[in-house]
Design an enzyme around this catalytic site. Sequence first.
Site, PDB file in Angstrom:
ATOM      1  N   ASP A  18     -32.123  20.093 -27.801  1.00 14.69           N
ATOM      2  CA  ASP A  18     -33.235  20.980 -28.132  1.00 14.69           C
ATOM      3  C   ASP A  18     -32.754  22.243 -28.833  1.00 14.69           C
ATOM      4  O   ASP A  18     -33.575  23.026 -29.318  1.00 14.69           O
ATOM      5  CB  ASP A  18     -33.982  21.399 -26.860  1.00 14.69           C
ATOM      6  CG  ASP A  18     -34.590  20.222 -26.128  1.00 14.69           C
ATOM      7  OD1 ASP A  18     -34.500  20.188 -24.889  1.00 14.69           O
ATOM      8  OD2 ASP A  18     -35.141  19.332 -26.806  1.00 14.69           O
TER       9      ASP A  18
ATOM     10  N   ASP B 203     -40.288  19.571 -24.764  1.00 15.42           N
ATOM     11  CA  ASP B 203     -39.397  18.438 -24.617  1.00 15.42           C
ATOM     12  C   ASP B 203     -39.909  17.652 -23.414  1.00 15.42           C
ATOM     13  O   ASP B 203     -40.668  18.184 -22.602  1.00 15.42           O
ATOM     14  CB  ASP B 203     -37.981  18.975 -24.366  1.00 15.42           C
ATOM     15  CG  ASP B 203     -37.002  17.891 -24.016  1.00 15.42           C
ATOM     16  OD1 ASP B 203     -36.288  18.049 -23.013  1.00 15.42           O
ATOM     17  OD2 ASP B 203     -36.968  16.876 -24.742  1.00 15.42           O
TER      18      ASP B 203
ATOM     19  N   ASP C 160     -34.708  21.907 -22.544  1.00 16.73           N
ATOM     20  CA  ASP C 160     -33.650  22.107 -21.554  1.00 16.73           C
ATOM     21  C   ASP C 160     -32.297  21.607 -22.016  1.00 16.73           C
ATOM     22  O   ASP C 160     -31.302  21.817 -21.334  1.00 16.73           O
ATOM     23  CB  ASP C 160     -33.998  21.374 -20.255  1.00 16.73           C
ATOM     24  CG  ASP C 160     -33.830  19.870 -20.407  1.00 16.73           C
ATOM     25  OD1 ASP C 160     -34.283  19.327 -21.438  1.00 16.73           O
ATOM     26  OD2 ASP C 160     -33.221  19.246 -19.521  1.00 16.73           O
TER      27      ASP C 160
END
Lengths: 70, 753
Positions: free
Chosen positions: B645, B438, B641
């Site tokens: 996600d 990410d 995080d």
Amino acid sequence: MKTLKFKTNINCGGCVSKVTPFLNKQEGVESWEVDTANPDKILTIESDGVTEEDVKATLQKVGFKAESVD
Amino acid sequence: METINIFETKKKNHKQGVKESFPVTGMTCASCAASVESVLKHTEGVFDASVNFANSSVLVEYDKELSPNQLQNALREVGYDIIIDAEDPSEVQQELQQKHYQDIKNRTIWSAILTLPIFVLGMFYMQWEPGKWISLVLAFPILFWFGRSFFINAFKQAKHGKANMDTLVALSTGIAFLFSVFNTFFPEFWLSRGIEPHVYYEAATVIITFISLGKLLEEKAKSNTSSAIKKLMGLQPKTLKIIENGEEKEIPISSVQVGQTILVRPGEKIPVDGEVSKGSSYVDESMITGEPVPVQKSQGEKVFAGTVNQKGSFQFTAEKVGGETLLSQIIKMVQQAQGSKAPVQKLVDKIAGIFVPVVLGISIVTFIVWMSLGGDNAFSQALLTSVAVLVIACPCALGLATPTAIMVGIGKGAENNILIKDAESLELGHKVNAVILDKTGTITEGKPLVTDIFWKDKLEDINEYKKVLLAIEAQSEHPLAEAVVNHLKDENIEKAEIASFESITGKGVKAQTENGSPYYVGNHKLMLEKNIQIDASLMQTAESLEEQAKTVIFFGNEKQVLAILAIADKIKETSKMAIATLQERGIEVYMLTGDNNKTASAVAKQVGITTNYQGEVMPSDKAAFVEKLQAEGKIVAMVGDGINDSHALAQANVSIAMGKGSDIAMDVAKMTLITSDLQSIPKALELSKRTVLGIRQNLFWAFIYNLIGIPIAAGVLYPVNGFLLDPMIAGMAMAFSSVSVVLNSLRLKRVKL
């Protein structure tokens, strides 16, 4: 055709909306209305065979009370 | 009489009642309150109900056999509703898992307690006759009560013509026990043939104890069931306010319908998906995009359930409700992904599946050979040696090979700020050949910061302008304003006095100082609209900054732009190095972000990801990308995080969360990097490699013992020097093998990652 009148605790528009579906499908009721402006919240029913006991039982199912007006 | 009976029955049931309070919706007056009470009291199984109209709740005392859903249904028939916390299946599973762990723990402890005296008797008091009987009595519950699951599972496997670790344990310990019982009851069978009858009670019970210990370690290393689903569900408010006929009305979220107008106040979560119809506000959409900066929402723009309103109030029209909201879709997909992974077959069970028939084969061959060549005592020797082969096929070390290595691996991870929740991740990590990262909060800090301020050339009194800028930004509610304030505060600047302040939607703000001078802070549009002149070199700088995916803010008075500020989410210092390390190891690195393509491109280039990046990726697209790589045969690690996600993390083979990220990401992920330093990723994958290597070395130690022990038990040394297997030597060899496995596992502690 017979007119029945009851003192009730159908207090406001919200209460009327609660009892509406039940009274509408009650057999023997030609028409009905609640006078919420009246302190006794008078329920007037044009009966086509429905009895006072029937009406009281129906209202109890919805949690409201009805007393005959004499 | 009937009345009395009913009363008695009711009173009796009363003692087993449940008392619970529920929020009630749909009550508009005191009569409704009475109505709710009446309906509940007349519901079968309800003992009492009391409504508190002031806070819209009802206290119900009801039979424990009754479910809250039945109360809810009774009220719904009349037009009211109560709000029930749906039970999370994960919680039930978690309780079962905890109970299972406790069972194994008890079994292991009891096995160890009863095995100790057997071991002492077997090693030091072999000739003491009563010792055999004592061992028999103690061994029985160890094998057939505390170790019953081995026999049960072995039986199940056998019915399907299969064998696994439990088969090996059941075979070895069962034969040892039965043989020993026979020898205890009928020692003369052997004595009359000039053979010393041996018992193997301590071998059998030590095996059960060690294998149980291995299972205990394994169970402890298993992941606790994730509570992420519950937290995702917690993002959804339980009630909401609709506007109907000009009136505000609170209803349960389950009652909202498409098309209704919903009111959102400052700080509230958006209850369902919809489109803004009135007002505007900033909304934190990090749940969906992962981006930390709240986004302005105005009339005609979409809002999503679970996102968080900031400081304004607005109304929106419901477009997707219930299971159709984006949040609900994420929840469903996370649930599916978590449940759909096939368990990795344990290496040790694969090995046992081959080992068992081999050992059985050797035992049979041993019997046949001895019968053919044995002479006078052929049958006795054949029986003795074939049984010894089955007994000596020690599963102890096999059972400890994996859990001890993983136990140490997890400890090693903790020392390096890597939390490993699931043993499977440790086993899979070394196979990872694709890592998806990410952007925000993973590669970058996840917090916007001022990176540059460029003041107009030859500007006098810069310090005075800084005071004005600080004062304006301190009053602004724009999310980026805080970054400016933080930056200027570091210079110990005092605020100027602001006489008036005006927000200009979508463009910025206007303010006046006490001496009446106007100032503007905002985007390029604002400067153009107010005819504020921008210096050519400043404009050039602004364009250059935007190419670097930085947000540019203009600060000007009514005549000219005084300064431009660049704001960006800084890349973590170690991100580039970590990515380079992974790439050097032949691992493909990808970056996916919900942010725009321009920012994605700029950040990717800065950290050395040349082509494998995508912007404007929604949560389900991230998970779909994981699945795509998996379909190509890759073993995928996902690092993230945020809540956005969580779906991709649940789908990945190895999931890694940032320690400073959201609780939900950490719950879904099987590993957490406590420091959020990406350098820990190559370390985690290296640790996995070392751990798997340790497991294989352990299996070697397990096998080397069997490789030596089985032929000796079969009697290959007998023609050479008359040596046959002695229980004491068997026990020592067994212990040595297990100790080797444990010591080899501990070596992992000294490895540098």
